[in-house]
Design a protein around this motif. Structure first.
Motif, short mmCIF file in Angstrom:
data_model
loop_
_atom_site.label_atom_id
_atom_site.label_comp_id
_atom_site.label_asym_id
_atom_site.label_seq_id
_atom_site.Cartn_x
_atom_site.Cartn_y
_atom_site.Cartn_z
N ILE A 7 0.83 -1.20 0.00
CA ILE A 7 0.00 0.00 0.00
C ILE A 7 0.86 1.25 0.00
CG2 ILE A 7 -1.65 1.34 1.38
CD1 ILE A 7 -2.86 -1.32 2.27
N CYS A 8 1.90 1.23 0.82
CA CYS A 8 2.79 2.40 0.90
C CYS A 8 3.45 2.69 -0.43
CB CYS A 8 3.84 2.17 1.98
SG CYS A 8 3.19 2.17 3.66
N VAL A 9 3.89 1.63 -1.10
CA VAL A 9 4.52 1.80 -2.41
C VAL A 9 3.53 2.39 -3.39
CG1 VAL A 9 5.50 0.58 -4.38
CG2 VAL A 9 6.26 0.02 -2.07
N ALA A 10 2.30 1.89 -3.37
CA ALA A 10 1.27 2.40 -4.28
C ALA A 10 0.98 3.86 -3.99
CB ALA A 10 0.00 1.57 -4.14
N LEU A 11 0.91 4.20 -2.70
CA LEU A 11 0.67 5.59 -2.33
C LEU A 11 1.80 6.49 -2.79
CD1 LEU A 11 -0.75 5.17 1.29
CD2 LEU A 11 -1.95 6.14 -0.68
N LEU A 12 3.02 6.04 -2.57
CA LEU A 12 4.16 6.85 -2.97
C LEU A 12 4.21 7.02 -4.47
CD1 LEU A 12 6.61 8.40 -2.07
CD2 LEU A 12 7.95 6.30 -2.17
N SER A 22 10.35 13.40 -9.24
CA SER A 22 11.12 12.62 -10.21
C SER A 22 11.66 11.38 -9.52
CB SER A 22 12.26 13.46 -10.77
OG SER A 22 13.01 12.72 -11.69
N LEU A 23 10.78 10.36 -9.42
CA LEU A 23 11.21 9.11 -8.81
C LEU A 23 11.26 7.99 -9.83
CD1 LEU A 23 9.21 9.14 -5.45
CD2 LEU A 23 11.61 9.70 -5.81
N SER A 24 11.12 8.34 -11.12
CA SER A 24 11.19 7.31 -12.15
C SER A 24 12.57 6.68 -12.10
CB SER A 24 10.94 7.92 -13.53
OG SER A 24 11.88 8.92 -13.80
N GLY A 25 12.58 5.39 -12.31
CA GLY A 25 13.84 4.68 -12.25
C GLY A 25 14.07 3.99 -10.93
N LEU A 26 13.26 4.33 -9.92
CA LEU A 26 13.41 3.65 -8.65
C LEU A 26 12.79 2.26 -8.75
CD1 LEU A 26 12.57 6.32 -5.92
CD2 LEU A 26 14.79 5.40 -6.52
N GLY A 27 13.55 1.24 -8.49
CA GLY A 27 13.00 -0.11 -8.46
C GLY A 27 12.27 -0.34 -7.16
N ASP A 28 11.65 -1.53 -7.05
CA ASP A 28 10.90 -1.83 -5.84
C ASP A 28 11.77 -1.75 -4.60
OD1 ASP A 28 8.67 -4.32 -7.27
OD2 ASP A 28 8.65 -2.13 -7.31
N ARG A 30 14.51 -0.04 -4.08
CA ARG A 30 14.89 1.33 -3.76
C ARG A 30 13.68 2.11 -3.23
NH1 ARG A 30 18.29 4.40 -8.13
NH2 ARG A 30 18.34 5.83 -6.35
N THR A 31 12.48 1.81 -3.76
CA THR A 31 11.27 2.45 -3.23
C THR A 31 11.08 2.07 -1.77
OG1 THR A 31 10.24 2.39 -5.40
CG2 THR A 31 8.78 2.71 -3.52
N ARG A 32 11.30 0.78 -1.47
CA ARG A 32 11.19 0.32 -0.09
C ARG A 32 12.19 1.04 0.79
NH1 ARG A 32 13.47 -3.29 3.37
NH2 ARG A 32 12.03 -4.44 4.77
N GLU A 33 13.41 1.16 0.31
CA GLU A 33 14.44 1.85 1.08
C GLU A 33 14.06 3.31 1.31
OE1 GLU A 33 18.00 1.35 -1.14
OE2 GLU A 33 18.10 -0.82 -0.83
N TYR A 34 13.50 3.93 0.27
CA TYR A 34 13.12 5.34 0.39
C TYR A 34 12.03 5.49 1.46
CZ TYR A 34 11.77 10.08 -0.76
OH TYR A 34 11.50 11.42 -0.67
#
Length: 228
Positions: A7-12, A22-28, A30-34
C-alpha cells in the motif's frame, strides 16, 4: 507487514505522479528503502491523493451541488462562495454545527450556504426533511431549519412544533419535486462517497463531520482565493 508495504509503495507512486516528483527509475527495493528512510512522506502523500480524488469526484457534480432546491439556502443567495452541507435533522453533529454555520455567514457576507437534505438516520428524519423543503417553497426555510434543530430530534410532535414556530403549513410536503430532491441528494451523496452527516463541500474540498468553524473557514478562504 508485506501488505502495508505494498500500500505504501502504491501511495508513494501515486504521490510521485500527483506532485511531479522525479522518482522514475526507482525499483521496488529502492522504493522500499526510500519509504523506510522517509516515512514522514506518507501522511503528505495520503493527503495529496485524497485531495486529488475529491477534486475528481466534485468537479463534474459542482453545478448540481451548488444549485439549491428553491429557497433551501442560508446566507447570501447570490454569494460568490458556496458552502454545500449534507444534513439530517436527527444528526447531533449537524445540530452542533449550527452555530458554526451562523458564525461563518456573519463573517463572510459573500457566502451562500446550500443545504442538501439527506435524511438517513431515522424515518422521522425523512418527514422533517420533507417539511423543510415545503418550508423552502413557502419562503420559511431558515426559520424552520433553526426551529427544527433547536427543538430536538425529529418526531411528529417536534416537526409540528417547528413548523408552527416557523409559520409553515403542511401543504406541499407531498409535492413530487420534494421527493425528487431527496432522491437527487441521495444520488449525489453516493457519487461523492458520503455516507454520514454532516458532510461539507466547498470549492474542491470535502470535509466530513462536525469539523468546526475554523476548518470550514479555511476551506471557504481557499475557495474564495481560487475564484479571484
Amino acid at each position: 507487514m508485506r501488505w502495508l508495504l505494498t500500500i505504501c509503495v502504491a501511495l508513494l507512486a501515486g504521490f510521485a505522479g500527483a506532485a511531479g516528483w522525479s522518482l522514475s527509475g526507482l525499483g521496488d527495493s529502492r522504493t522500499r528503502e526510500y519509504l523506510l528512510a522517509h516515512p514522514d512522506v506518507l501522511p503528505e502523500a495520503i493527503a495529496v491523493l485524497e485531495q486529488q480524488q475529491q477534486q475528481t469526484r466534485i468537479a463534474p457534480l459542482r453545478a448540481q451541488l451548488e444549485r439549491p432546491f428553491p429557497g433551501a439556502v442560508l446566507g447570501n443567495p447570490q454569494g460568490a462562495v458556496t458552502l454545500v452541507a449534507f444534513s439530517d435533522y436527527a444528526c447531533g453533529f449537524c445540530r452542533r454545527s449550527m452555530d458554526d454555520v451562523a458564525a461563518l455567514i456573519a463573517a463572510n457576507p459573500d457566502l451562500k450556504v446550500v443545504l442538501r437534505e439527506y435524511p438517513i438516520l431515522s424515518p422521522a428524519s425523512g418527514d422533517a426533511a420533507q417539511m423543510a423543503l415545503a418550508a423552502a417553497a413557502q419562503g420559511r426555510y431558515a426559520a424552520f431549519h433553526d426551529a427544527m434543530f433547536r427543538l430536538g430530534p425529529p418526531s411528529p410532535e417536534s416537526i409540528a412544533a417547528a413548523a408552527k414556530t416557523a409559520g409553515v403549513t403542511g401543504a406541499g410536503t407531498d409535492d413530487p419535486a420534494i421527493r425528487q430532491e431527496l432522491q437527487a441528494n441521495a444520488a449525489l451523496a453516493a457519487q461523492l462517497g458520503i455516507n454520514g452527516t454532516p458532510a461539507w463541500i466547498v470549492g474542491d474540498r470535502m470535509l466530513n463531520g462536525a469539523v468546526g468553524a475554523e476548518a470550514l473557514g479555511e476551506a471557504i478562504a481557499a475557495a474564495r482565493g481560487a475564484t479571484t
